[in-house]
Design a protein around this motif. Sequence first.
Motif, PDB file in Angstrom:
ATOM      1  N   GLU A   1      39.409  34.988  38.962  1.00 59.16           N
ATOM      2  CA  GLU A   1      40.407  35.801  39.644  1.00 59.16           C
ATOM      3  C   GLU A   1      40.770  37.031  38.817  1.00 59.16           C
ATOM      4  OE1 GLU A   1      43.815  33.688  41.111  1.00 59.16           O
ATOM      5  OE2 GLU A   1      42.572  32.194  42.078  1.00 59.16           O
ATOM      6  N   VAL A   2      40.815  36.857  37.507  1.00 66.31           N
ATOM      7  CA  VAL A   2      41.173  37.975  36.633  1.00 66.31           C
ATOM      8  C   VAL A   2      40.102  39.057  36.703  1.00 66.31           C
ATOM      9  CG1 VAL A   2      41.581  38.678  34.237  1.00 66.31           C
ATOM     10  CG2 VAL A   2      42.561  36.553  35.089  1.00 66.31           C
ATOM     11  N   CYS A   3      38.843  38.657  36.684  1.00 72.03           N
ATOM     12  CA  CYS A   3      37.747  39.635  36.771  1.00 72.03           C
ATOM     13  C   CYS A   3      37.821  40.400  38.090  1.00 72.03           C
ATOM     14  CB  CYS A   3      36.398  38.936  36.646  1.00 72.03           C
ATOM     15  SG  CYS A   3      36.088  38.185  35.046  1.00 72.03           S
ATOM     16  N   ALA A   4      38.022  39.671  39.185  1.00 67.79           N
ATOM     17  CA  ALA A   4      38.100  40.309  40.496  1.00 67.79           C
ATOM     18  C   ALA A   4      39.299  41.237  40.566  1.00 67.79           C
ATOM     19  CB  ALA A   4      38.184  39.255  41.590  1.00 67.79           C
ATOM     20  N   LYS A   5      40.404  40.809  39.995  1.00 67.17           N
ATOM     21  CA  LYS A   5      41.627  41.616  40.000  1.00 67.17           C
ATOM     22  C   LYS A   5      41.406  42.961  39.320  1.00 67.17           C
ATOM     23  CE  LYS A   5      46.414  41.411  38.404  1.00 67.17           C
ATOM     24  NZ  LYS A   5      47.397  40.598  37.691  1.00 67.17           N
ATOM     25  N   HIS A   6      40.546  42.953  38.287  1.00 68.57           N
ATOM     26  CA  HIS A   6      40.271  44.177  37.540  1.00 68.57           C
ATOM     27  C   HIS A   6      39.001  44.886  38.020  1.00 68.57           C
ATOM     28  CE1 HIS A   6      43.547  43.707  34.711  1.00 68.57           C
ATOM     29  NE2 HIS A   6      43.271  42.405  34.672  1.00 68.57           N
ATOM     30  N   GLY A   7      38.479  44.451  39.161  1.00 69.29           N
ATOM     31  CA  GLY A   7      37.336  45.132  39.768  1.00 69.29           C
ATOM     32  C   GLY A   7      35.993  44.839  39.131  1.00 69.29           C
ATOM     33  N   ASN A   8      35.915  43.835  38.273  1.00 67.19           N
ATOM     34  CA  ASN A   8      34.655  43.515  37.618  1.00 67.19           C
ATOM     35  C   ASN A   8      33.983  42.353  38.348  1.00 67.19           C
ATOM     36  OD1 ASN A   8      32.525  43.098  35.902  1.00 67.19           O
ATOM     37  ND2 ASN A   8      33.738  43.192  34.030  1.00 67.19           N
ATOM     38  N   MET A   9      33.398  42.666  39.491  1.00 66.20           N
ATOM     39  CA  MET A   9      32.816  41.632  40.344  1.00 66.20           C
ATOM     40  C   MET A   9      31.578  40.999  39.718  1.00 66.20           C
ATOM     41  SD  MET A   9      35.055  41.652  42.481  1.00 66.20           S
ATOM     42  CE  MET A   9      36.287  42.706  43.144  1.00 66.20           C
ATOM     43  N   LYS A  10      30.812  41.780  38.991  1.00 68.91           N
ATOM     44  CA  LYS A  10      29.614  41.241  38.346  1.00 68.91           C
ATOM     45  C   LYS A  10      29.999  40.145  37.351  1.00 68.91           C
ATOM     46  CE  LYS A  10      25.437  42.674  35.973  1.00 68.91           C
ATOM     47  NZ  LYS A  10      24.660  43.769  35.420  1.00 68.91           N
ATOM     48  N   GLU A  11      31.017  40.392  36.576  1.00 74.76           N
ATOM     49  CA  GLU A  11      31.503  39.387  35.620  1.00 74.76           C
ATOM     50  C   GLU A  11      32.093  38.184  36.354  1.00 74.76           C
ATOM     51  OE1 GLU A  11      32.050  37.851  31.781  1.00 74.76           O
ATOM     52  OE2 GLU A  11      30.957  39.637  32.383  1.00 74.76           O
ATOM     53  N   ALA A  12      32.804  38.434  37.435  1.00 70.47           N
ATOM     54  CA  ALA A  12      33.420  37.353  38.205  1.00 70.47           C
ATOM     55  C   ALA A  12      32.355  36.397  38.743  1.00 70.47           C
ATOM     56  CB  ALA A  12      34.247  37.927  39.353  1.00 70.47           C
ATOM     57  N   MET A  13      31.211  36.934  39.138  1.00 69.21           N
ATOM     58  CA  MET A  13      30.133  36.102  39.675  1.00 69.21           C
ATOM     59  C   MET A  13      29.647  35.076  38.649  1.00 69.21           C
ATOM     60  SD  MET A  13      29.587  36.843  42.836  1.00 69.21           S
ATOM     61  CE  MET A  13      27.972  36.171  43.164  1.00 69.21           C
ATOM     62  N   LYS A  14      29.725  35.405  37.387  1.00 69.26           N
ATOM     63  CA  LYS A  14      29.281  34.486  36.333  1.00 69.26           C
ATOM     64  C   LYS A  14      30.116  33.211  36.304  1.00 69.26           C
ATOM     65  CE  LYS A  14      27.717  38.166  33.256  1.00 69.26           C
ATOM     66  NZ  LYS A  14      27.962  38.810  31.954  1.00 69.26           N
ATOM     67  N   TYR A  15      31.364  33.301  36.729  1.00 69.33           N
ATOM     68  CA  TYR A  15      32.270  32.159  36.657  1.00 69.33           C
ATOM     69  C   TYR A  15      32.277  31.300  37.913  1.00 69.33           C
ATOM     70  CZ  TYR A  15      33.941  34.397  32.444  1.00 69.33           C
ATOM     71  OH  TYR A  15      34.013  34.952  31.197  1.00 69.33           O
ATOM     72  N   LEU A  16      31.571  31.719  38.941  1.00 75.73           N
ATOM     73  CA  LEU A  16      31.571  30.962  40.199  1.00 75.73           C
ATOM     74  C   LEU A  16      31.000  29.559  40.047  1.00 75.73           C
ATOM     75  CD1 LEU A  16      30.736  33.648  42.862  1.00 75.73           C
ATOM     76  CD2 LEU A  16      32.785  32.259  42.718  1.00 75.73           C
ATOM     77  N   VAL A  17      30.109  29.371  39.093  1.00 77.14           N
ATOM     78  CA  VAL A  17      29.536  28.034  38.894  1.00 77.14           C
ATOM     79  C   VAL A  17      30.589  27.043  38.403  1.00 77.14           C
ATOM     80  CG1 VAL A  17      27.172  28.802  38.528  1.00 77.14           C
ATOM     81  CG2 VAL A  17      28.709  28.602  36.586  1.00 77.14           C
ATOM     82  N   LYS A  18      31.667  27.555  37.832  1.00 80.98           N
ATOM     83  CA  LYS A  18      32.725  26.694  37.298  1.00 80.98           C
ATOM     84  C   LYS A  18      33.842  26.431  38.303  1.00 80.98           C
ATOM     85  CE  LYS A  18      31.777  28.231  32.676  1.00 80.98           C
ATOM     86  NZ  LYS A  18      32.209  27.990  31.334  1.00 80.98           N
ATOM     87  N   VAL A  19      33.765  27.092  39.448  1.00 77.09           N
ATOM     88  CA  VAL A  19      34.801  26.952  40.467  1.00 77.09           C
ATOM     89  C   VAL A  19      34.584  25.655  41.235  1.00 77.09           C
ATOM     90  CG1 VAL A  19      35.681  27.980  42.606  1.00 77.09           C
ATOM     91  CG2 VAL A  19      35.079  29.435  40.682  1.00 77.09           C
ATOM     92  N   SER A  20      35.659  24.970  41.554  1.00 74.51           N
ATOM     93  CA  SER A  20      35.556  23.722  42.310  1.00 74.51           C
ATOM     94  C   SER A  20      34.985  24.009  43.699  1.00 74.51           C
ATOM     95  CB  SER A  20      36.924  23.052  42.435  1.00 74.51           C
ATOM     96  OG  SER A  20      37.759  23.801  43.274  1.00 74.51           O
ATOM     97  N   LYS A  24      35.322  27.473  46.225  1.00 78.42           N
ATOM     98  CA  LYS A  24      34.169  28.370  46.119  1.00 78.42           C
ATOM     99  C   LYS A  24      34.126  29.440  47.212  1.00 78.42           C
ATOM    100  CE  LYS A  24      29.501  28.467  44.656  1.00 78.42           C
ATOM    101  NZ  LYS A  24      28.579  27.737  43.839  1.00 78.42           N
ATOM    102  N   VAL A  25      34.351  29.045  48.457  1.00 79.35           N
ATOM    103  CA  VAL A  25      34.274  29.999  49.570  1.00 79.35           C
ATOM    104  C   VAL A  25      35.324  31.100  49.386  1.00 79.35           C
ATOM    105  CG1 VAL A  25      34.603  30.295  52.061  1.00 79.35           C
ATOM    106  CG2 VAL A  25      33.210  28.404  51.198  1.00 79.35           C
ATOM    107  N   LYS A  26      36.549  30.714  49.067  1.00 80.90           N
ATOM    108  CA  LYS A  26      37.612  31.710  48.881  1.00 80.90           C
ATOM    109  C   LYS A  26      37.302  32.634  47.713  1.00 80.90           C
ATOM    110  CE  LYS A  26      41.285  29.323  51.205  1.00 80.90           C
ATOM    111  NZ  LYS A  26      42.608  28.778  51.207  1.00 80.90           N
ATOM    112  N   CYS A  27      36.740  32.089  46.646  1.00 81.14           N
ATOM    113  CA  CYS A  27      36.392  32.923  45.491  1.00 81.14           C
ATOM    114  C   CYS A  27      35.259  33.887  45.830  1.00 81.14           C
ATOM    115  CB  CYS A  27      36.026  32.049  44.295  1.00 81.14           C
ATOM    116  SG  CYS A  27      37.444  31.210  43.566  1.00 81.14           S
ATOM    117  N   LEU A  28      34.281  33.424  46.591  1.00 83.62           N
ATOM    118  CA  LEU A  28      33.195  34.309  47.004  1.00 83.62           C
ATOM    119  C   LEU A  28      33.729  35.465  47.845  1.00 83.62           C
ATOM    120  CD1 LEU A  28      30.451  31.656  47.789  1.00 83.62           C
ATOM    121  CD2 LEU A  28      30.229  33.527  46.144  1.00 83.62           C
TER     122      LEU A  28
END
Length: 78
Positions: A1-20, A24-28
């Motif tokens: 959420e922090v990465c997305a909040k700061h507009g760094n979507m590429k970095e945010a994608m790296k953490y999706l594997v750790k999302v419950s 997952k759908v909401k984070c995507l």
Amino acid sequence: EVCAKHGNMKEAMKYLVKVSPEQKVKCLVKVGERKKAAETAFENKNEEELSYVLSKCGPSDKQLVDTIRGMKQQMSRR
């Protein structure tokens, strides 16, 4: 959420594997990956998640909207 909040979507994608799986759908959607979110919701056989993704689509997402509606129809036939 922090990465997305700061507009760094590429970095945010790296953490999706750790999302419950439940989140997952909401984070995507949050990182702008609506198509992948719809595919995930469909794989989960979760019509509520598909409706959520559909609600986040805009006028420029016509093809995705049509795809999601098709997915929902397939799910209702099962």
